[in-house]
Design a protein around this motif. Sequence first.
Motif, PDB file in Angstrom:
ATOM      1  N   MET A   1      50.900  45.618  33.808  1.00 57.00           N
ATOM      2  CA  MET A   1      49.366  46.106  34.226  1.00 57.00           C
ATOM      3  C   MET A   1      48.577  44.729  34.045  1.00 57.00           C
ATOM      4  O   MET A   1      48.410  43.916  33.040  1.00 57.00           O
ATOM      5  N   LYS A   2      47.605  44.411  35.090  1.00 57.87           N
ATOM      6  CA  LYS A   2      46.687  43.359  34.997  1.00 57.87           C
ATOM      7  C   LYS A   2      45.314  43.911  34.692  1.00 57.87           C
ATOM      8  O   LYS A   2      44.975  44.665  35.826  1.00 57.87           O
ATOM      9  N   LEU A   3      44.652  43.335  33.963  1.00 58.70           N
ATOM     10  CA  LEU A   3      43.081  43.597  34.010  1.00 58.70           C
ATOM     11  C   LEU A   3      42.439  42.392  33.775  1.00 58.70           C
ATOM     12  O   LEU A   3      42.799  41.520  32.966  1.00 58.70           O
ATOM     13  N   TYR A   4      41.328  42.278  34.750  1.00 56.56           N
ATOM     14  CA  TYR A   4      40.359  41.335  34.431  1.00 56.56           C
ATOM     15  C   TYR A   4      39.090  41.610  33.908  1.00 56.56           C
ATOM     16  O   TYR A   4      38.827  42.726  33.933  1.00 56.56           O
ATOM     17  N   THR A   5      38.514  40.440  33.465  1.00 56.00           N
ATOM     18  CA  THR A   5      37.031  40.516  33.178  1.00 56.00           C
ATOM     19  C   THR A   5      36.084  39.557  33.885  1.00 56.00           C
ATOM     20  O   THR A   5      36.780  38.543  33.971  1.00 56.00           O
ATOM     21  N   ILE A   6      34.884  39.627  34.022  1.00 56.78           N
ATOM     22  CA  ILE A   6      33.900  38.652  34.693  1.00 56.78           C
ATOM     23  C   ILE A   6      32.768  38.966  34.251  1.00 56.78           C
ATOM     24  O   ILE A   6      31.991  40.172  33.878  1.00 56.78           O
ATOM     25  N   GLY A   7      31.830  38.061  33.903  1.00 54.51           N
ATOM     26  CA  GLY A   7      30.422  38.056  33.730  1.00 54.51           C
ATOM     27  C   GLY A   7      29.727  37.453  34.884  1.00 54.51           C
ATOM     28  O   GLY A   7      30.164  36.535  35.543  1.00 54.51           O
ATOM     29  N   PHE A   8      28.386  37.996  35.141  1.00 52.41           N
ATOM     30  CA  PHE A   8      27.937  37.350  36.386  1.00 52.41           C
ATOM     31  C   PHE A   8      26.929  36.281  36.208  1.00 52.41           C
ATOM     32  O   PHE A   8      26.471  35.445  37.243  1.00 52.41           O
ATOM     33  N   THR A   9      26.354  35.999  34.914  1.00 52.23           N
ATOM     34  CA  THR A   9      25.348  34.942  34.559  1.00 52.23           C
ATOM     35  C   THR A   9      26.158  33.509  34.674  1.00 52.23           C
ATOM     36  O   THR A   9      27.476  33.412  34.604  1.00 52.23           O
ATOM     37  N   LYS A  10      25.310  32.572  35.061  1.00 53.40           N
ATOM     38  CA  LYS A  10      25.747  31.262  35.409  1.00 53.40           C
ATOM     39  C   LYS A  10      26.722  30.981  36.590  1.00 53.40           C
ATOM     40  O   LYS A  10      27.347  30.161  36.450  1.00 53.40           O
ATOM     41  N   LYS A  11      26.774  31.942  37.465  1.00 52.94           N
ATOM     42  CA  LYS A  11      27.612  32.230  38.710  1.00 52.94           C
ATOM     43  C   LYS A  11      26.665  32.398  39.979  1.00 52.94           C
ATOM     44  O   LYS A  11      25.967  33.221  39.840  1.00 52.94           O
ATOM     45  N   SER A  12      26.774  31.573  40.983  1.00 50.13           N
ATOM     46  CA  SER A  12      26.487  31.838  42.147  1.00 50.13           C
ATOM     47  C   SER A  12      27.216  32.868  42.641  1.00 50.13           C
ATOM     48  O   SER A  12      28.124  33.331  42.378  1.00 50.13           O
ATOM     49  N   ALA A  13      26.666  33.764  43.725  1.00 51.07           N
ATOM     50  CA  ALA A  13      27.321  34.871  44.365  1.00 51.07           C
ATOM     51  C   ALA A  13      28.628  34.230  44.830  1.00 51.07           C
ATOM     52  O   ALA A  13      29.640  34.938  44.999  1.00 51.07           O
ATOM     53  N   GLU A  14      28.653  33.062  45.336  1.00 49.82           N
ATOM     54  CA  GLU A  14      29.688  32.405  46.165  1.00 49.82           C
ATOM     55  C   GLU A  14      30.697  32.255  45.361  1.00 49.82           C
ATOM     56  O   GLU A  14      32.025  32.878  45.405  1.00 49.82           O
ATOM     57  N   LYS A  15      30.631  31.889  44.042  1.00 53.43           N
ATOM     58  CA  LYS A  15      31.591  31.709  42.774  1.00 53.43           C
ATOM     59  C   LYS A  15      31.991  33.210  42.452  1.00 53.43           C
ATOM     60  O   LYS A  15      33.282  32.960  42.420  1.00 53.43           O
ATOM     61  N   PHE A  16      31.069  33.918  42.051  1.00 51.17           N
ATOM     62  CA  PHE A  16      31.493  35.255  41.559  1.00 51.17           C
ATOM     63  C   PHE A  16      32.293  35.888  42.558  1.00 51.17           C
ATOM     64  O   PHE A  16      33.440  36.432  42.118  1.00 51.17           O
TER      65      PHE A  16
END
Length: 145
Positions: A1-16
């Motif tokens: 199983m693969k599980l990812y995490t991400i935060g949205f701060t310090k990222k542009s919408a394009e990068k996110f």
Amino acid sequence: MKLYTIGFTKKSAEKFFGLLREARVSKLIDVRLNNVSQLSGFAKRDDLRYFLSEICDAQYVHRTELAPTKEMLDAYKKGDTEWAVYERQFLELLVTRQVEKTARREEFDGAVLLCSENDAQHCHRRVVAEYLGQHWGGTAIEHLM
């Protein structure tokens, strides 16, 4: 199983959204307590739901049982609680809530856990991912940066 995490701060919408698309996530599981704050920019609930569908062909789900309590979060943000204490308290909350029993493993496979913090090391999404991974076994966790 693969599980990812991400935060949205310090990222542009394009990068996110580029990171999500590149990882080919099937679902974004929002583990924030508040998912409609104006400070969230492109990461507000309704915007995320739309962008995920259009850009990544992914679903949006909000799971508040995977978020800290308001009191815990406020104490940490104000600096009244150190990270180690906050992490321990939040882990105890996950145990009390028995999230490993209410969350279905297959729902999380190929999904990404979202919170605001850029650094997963000091964010509760990492704690959630590791907690579920320990209970379910065979889980690879990747923090999208």
